[in-house]
Design an enzyme around this catalytic site. Structure first.
Site, short mmCIF file in Angstrom:
data_model
loop_
_atom_site.label_atom_id
_atom_site.label_comp_id
_atom_site.label_asym_id
_atom_site.label_seq_id
_atom_site.Cartn_x
_atom_site.Cartn_y
_atom_site.Cartn_z
N GLU A 71 -65.17 -8.50 -46.19
CA GLU A 71 -66.19 -7.59 -45.65
C GLU A 71 -65.57 -6.46 -44.85
O GLU A 71 -66.06 -5.34 -44.87
CB GLU A 71 -67.22 -8.33 -44.81
CG GLU A 71 -68.35 -7.39 -44.39
CD GLU A 71 -69.59 -8.08 -43.87
OE1 GLU A 71 -70.44 -7.37 -43.31
OE2 GLU A 71 -69.73 -9.31 -44.03
N GLY A 91 -72.76 -4.33 -43.79
CA GLY A 91 -72.92 -5.38 -44.78
C GLY A 91 -74.37 -5.80 -44.96
O GLY A 91 -75.08 -6.02 -43.98
N HIS A 98 -64.03 -19.30 -53.52
CA HIS A 98 -62.70 -19.68 -53.04
C HIS A 98 -62.07 -20.57 -54.11
O HIS A 98 -62.57 -21.65 -54.39
CB HIS A 98 -62.82 -20.42 -51.71
CG HIS A 98 -63.66 -19.66 -50.71
ND1 HIS A 98 -63.21 -18.53 -50.08
CD2 HIS A 98 -64.92 -19.87 -50.28
CE1 HIS A 98 -64.15 -18.08 -49.28
NE2 HIS A 98 -65.21 -18.87 -49.38
N VAL A 99 -60.98 -20.09 -54.71
CA VAL A 99 -60.43 -20.79 -55.88
C VAL A 99 -59.05 -21.41 -55.66
O VAL A 99 -58.59 -22.17 -56.49
CB VAL A 99 -60.40 -19.86 -57.12
CG1 VAL A 99 -61.81 -19.45 -57.50
CG2 VAL A 99 -59.55 -18.63 -56.88
N HIS A 116 -69.82 0.38 -57.11
CA HIS A 116 -70.92 1.35 -57.05
C HIS A 116 -70.86 2.06 -55.71
O HIS A 116 -70.76 1.42 -54.67
CB HIS A 116 -72.26 0.61 -57.20
CG HIS A 116 -73.45 1.43 -56.79
ND1 HIS A 116 -73.93 2.48 -57.55
CD2 HIS A 116 -74.24 1.36 -55.69
CE1 HIS A 116 -74.98 3.01 -56.93
NE2 HIS A 116 -75.18 2.35 -55.80
N GLY A 118 -73.24 4.65 -54.05
CA GLY A 118 -74.47 5.43 -54.06
C GLY A 118 -74.80 5.99 -52.69
O GLY A 118 -74.10 5.74 -51.71
#
Length: 150
Positions: A71, A91, A98-99, A116, A118
């Site tokens: 973030e 935010g 989480h891998v 994106h 915008g």
């Protein structure tokens, strides 16, 4: 956060980025050791230590620390993309998968890119990797572009 001179900063945003980096107020990034290494409108990179401030009780990287890194990169990246100084990015939603576990004593690298950009929202994707490039966490953050309260 970072008060270093070896950060790669895109020329177009250099003045704005330096104001943020040289600011007086402390933030979460300072508390968990986030250090920016690249500030560009299309790619943000920062490192974070896996230490006593970022691990969970079992000595591995806390998922919340990964989300804080993601973030932070997304929010700062979105803000650096704003040309209207009266606006800021906050935010709105974040998710993270989480891998891979990372043990205390190492560091992780977050690489965030906009999906994106915008006028009212931005969406950023952050990959958090080990120093050897193995995926630790993948995150997507949606940010609202709002009027700054400064």
């Amino acid at each position: 956060m970072t008060k270093r001179s070896d950060i790669e900063i895109e020329d177009y945003i250099r003045d704005k980025a330096l104001i943020m980096l040289n600011g007086e107020s402390k933030n979460m990034g300072d508390a968990i050791g986030i250090q920016f290494t690249k500030l560009h409108r299309t790619e943000m990179i920062a490192e974070m230590p896996v230490n006593e401030n970022t691990v969970q009780p079992f000595g591995i990287l806390h998922g919340g620390a990964s989300v804080a890194l993601a973030e932070t990169l997304a929010s700062v990246g979105a803000w650096l993309n704003l040309s209207d100084e009266s606006k800021t990015a906050v935010g709105l939603e974040i998710n993270a998968n989480h891998v891979k576990a990372v043990r205390k004593g190492q560091k992780v690298i977050g690489i965030a890119k906009p999906i994106h950009r915008g006028a009212q929202t931005q969406v950023w994707e952050t990959r958090i990797e080990t120093e050897s490039g193995k995926l630790v966490c993948i995150s997507r953050c949606t940010l609202a572009i709002i009027q700054s309260k400064k």
